[in-house]
Write a protein that holds these residues in place. Structure first.
Motif, short mmCIF file in Angstrom:
data_model
loop_
_atom_site.label_atom_id
_atom_site.label_comp_id
_atom_site.label_asym_id
_atom_site.label_seq_id
_atom_site.Cartn_x
_atom_site.Cartn_y
_atom_site.Cartn_z
N LYS A 50 0.82 -1.23 0.00
CA LYS A 50 0.00 0.00 0.00
C LYS A 50 0.84 1.26 0.00
CE LYS A 50 -2.71 -0.39 3.62
NZ LYS A 50 -3.80 -0.32 4.61
N PHE A 51 1.96 1.22 0.73
CA PHE A 51 2.76 2.43 0.92
C PHE A 51 4.02 2.45 0.06
CE2 PHE A 51 0.38 1.80 4.97
CZ PHE A 51 -0.49 2.87 4.81
N SER A 52 4.01 1.70 -1.03
CA SER A 52 5.19 1.61 -1.89
C SER A 52 5.37 2.80 -2.81
CB SER A 52 5.16 0.32 -2.72
OG SER A 52 5.92 -0.68 -2.08
N GLY A 53 4.37 3.65 -2.93
CA GLY A 53 4.51 4.78 -3.85
C GLY A 53 4.77 4.27 -5.25
N LYS A 54 5.86 4.76 -5.86
CA LYS A 54 6.16 4.33 -7.23
C LYS A 54 6.95 3.03 -7.27
CE LYS A 54 6.06 8.74 -9.71
NZ LYS A 54 6.41 9.89 -8.83
N SER A 55 7.53 2.66 -6.14
CA SER A 55 8.36 1.45 -6.11
C SER A 55 7.51 0.18 -6.23
CB SER A 55 9.17 1.42 -4.81
OG SER A 55 9.65 0.12 -4.57
N ARG A 56 8.10 -0.85 -6.76
CA ARG A 56 7.38 -2.13 -6.88
C ARG A 56 8.23 -3.27 -6.32
NH1 ARG A 56 3.87 0.54 -6.95
NH2 ARG A 56 2.18 0.89 -8.41
N GLN A 57 9.15 -2.90 -5.42
CA GLN A 57 10.05 -3.90 -4.86
C GLN A 57 9.83 -4.07 -3.36
OE1 GLN A 57 12.41 -5.83 -6.57
NE2 GLN A 57 12.34 -6.90 -4.62
N GLY A 96 9.15 2.65 -0.39
CA GLY A 96 8.05 3.56 -0.67
C GLY A 96 8.11 4.89 0.06
N ILE A 97 6.96 5.34 0.54
CA ILE A 97 6.82 6.72 1.04
C ILE A 97 7.54 6.96 2.37
CG2 ILE A 97 4.62 7.00 -0.19
CD1 ILE A 97 3.19 6.89 2.52
N GLY A 98 7.78 5.89 3.13
CA GLY A 98 8.48 6.06 4.41
C GLY A 98 7.62 6.70 5.49
N ILE A 99 8.20 6.82 6.68
CA ILE A 99 7.45 7.32 7.84
C ILE A 99 8.33 8.30 8.60
CG2 ILE A 99 6.17 6.65 9.93
CD1 ILE A 99 6.34 3.72 8.76
N SER A 100 7.80 9.47 8.90
CA SER A 100 8.59 10.46 9.62
C SER A 100 8.84 9.99 11.05
CB SER A 100 7.84 11.80 9.66
OG SER A 100 6.71 11.68 10.51
N GLY A 101 9.86 10.55 11.68
CA GLY A 101 10.20 10.18 13.06
C GLY A 101 9.03 10.39 14.00
N LYS A 102 8.32 11.48 13.81
CA LYS A 102 7.17 11.82 14.65
C LYS A 102 6.09 10.74 14.52
CE LYS A 102 3.76 15.02 13.30
NZ LYS A 102 2.78 14.36 12.77
N ALA A 140 -0.87 8.10 9.43
CA ALA A 140 -0.11 9.31 9.13
C ALA A 140 -0.87 10.18 8.14
CB ALA A 140 1.25 8.92 8.57
N ASP A 141 -0.55 11.48 8.13
CA ASP A 141 -1.24 12.41 7.22
C ASP A 141 -1.05 12.05 5.75
OD1 ASP A 141 -2.19 13.91 9.27
OD2 ASP A 141 -0.48 15.31 9.26
N GLU A 142 0.19 11.70 5.43
CA GLU A 142 0.51 11.51 4.02
C GLU A 142 -0.38 10.47 3.32
OE1 GLU A 142 4.60 10.82 3.15
OE2 GLU A 142 4.34 11.46 1.07
N PRO A 143 -0.46 9.25 3.86
CA PRO A 143 -1.33 8.28 3.16
C PRO A 143 -2.78 8.73 3.09
CG PRO A 143 -0.48 7.35 5.22
CD PRO A 143 0.25 8.62 4.96
#
Ligand code: ADP
Length: 167
Positions: free
Chosen positions: A69-76, A96-102, A114-117
């Protein structure tokens, strides 16, 4: 769903490599045509653990589902199994999109997302990781994250090796 919290675990000797192989076979089939590729790496000898098979499968399913779900453009996606001292570690890595420290401090909270997804319109309930954490802890294990926004995330489940079956 929440009532599953009260589910009793059924601990047996478990060959995690075998479980992953079966999981991967059906998952790769399910992902056919999506462009996703899952690499899997494990040691020659995988020590056994004492675990509830269905619960461990639920962990794997949730982590891989999130990685997709959180891979963004990556497919690996990379799945690794490795033994370190008295632990068997299972890691699921995406690029993918990763997660901020917060957010890393909060994502295990029930219903937290998280806000981004949310802005990206990725659907979810925010309970998957809560379940993963609860199951891991019921196995006397630990869950760790390594992640950088924009670069990806690695979730690692640390499970104690079953000393009685070690060869
Ligand atoms: P859901 O996936 O249903 O939103 P989870 O409890 O599984 O719920 O995850 C909680 C939140 O943690 C997600 O909404 C997302 O913000 C973040 N998250 C989980 N896994 C990843 C991942 N692999 N990459 C980036 N963010 C993630």
């Amino acid at each position: 769903k929440m009532d599953e919290d009260r589910k009793k675990f059924d601990f047996t000797h478990l060959d995690l490599n075998e479980l992953l192989a079966t999981f991967l076979e059906s998952t790769r089939e399910r992902l056919t045509g999506t462009g996703f590729s899952i690499r899997y790496d494990c040691p020659d000898r995988v020590p056994q653990i004492r675990a509830d098979k269905d619960a461990i499968l639920q962990i794997i399913y949730n982590l891989v589902d999130n990685a997709i779900k959180f891979s963004g453009k990556s497919r690996q996606i990379d799945i690794r199994l490795f033994a370190i001292e008295d632990e068997l570690q299972l890691s699921v890595k995406d690029y993918g999109i990763g997660i901020s420290g917060k957010d890393q401090e909060k994502i295990f909270d029930r219903f937290y997302r998280a806000d981004e997804p949310r802005q990206m319109g990725i659907k979810g309930s925010g309970i998957g990781l809560t379940i993963v954490k609860r199951i891991t802890e019921a196995h006397q294990g630990q869950l760790t994250i390594e992640s950088k926004p924009g670069e990806g995330s690695t979730f690692c489940v640390h499970l104690p090796i079953d000393k009685n079956t070690e060869t």
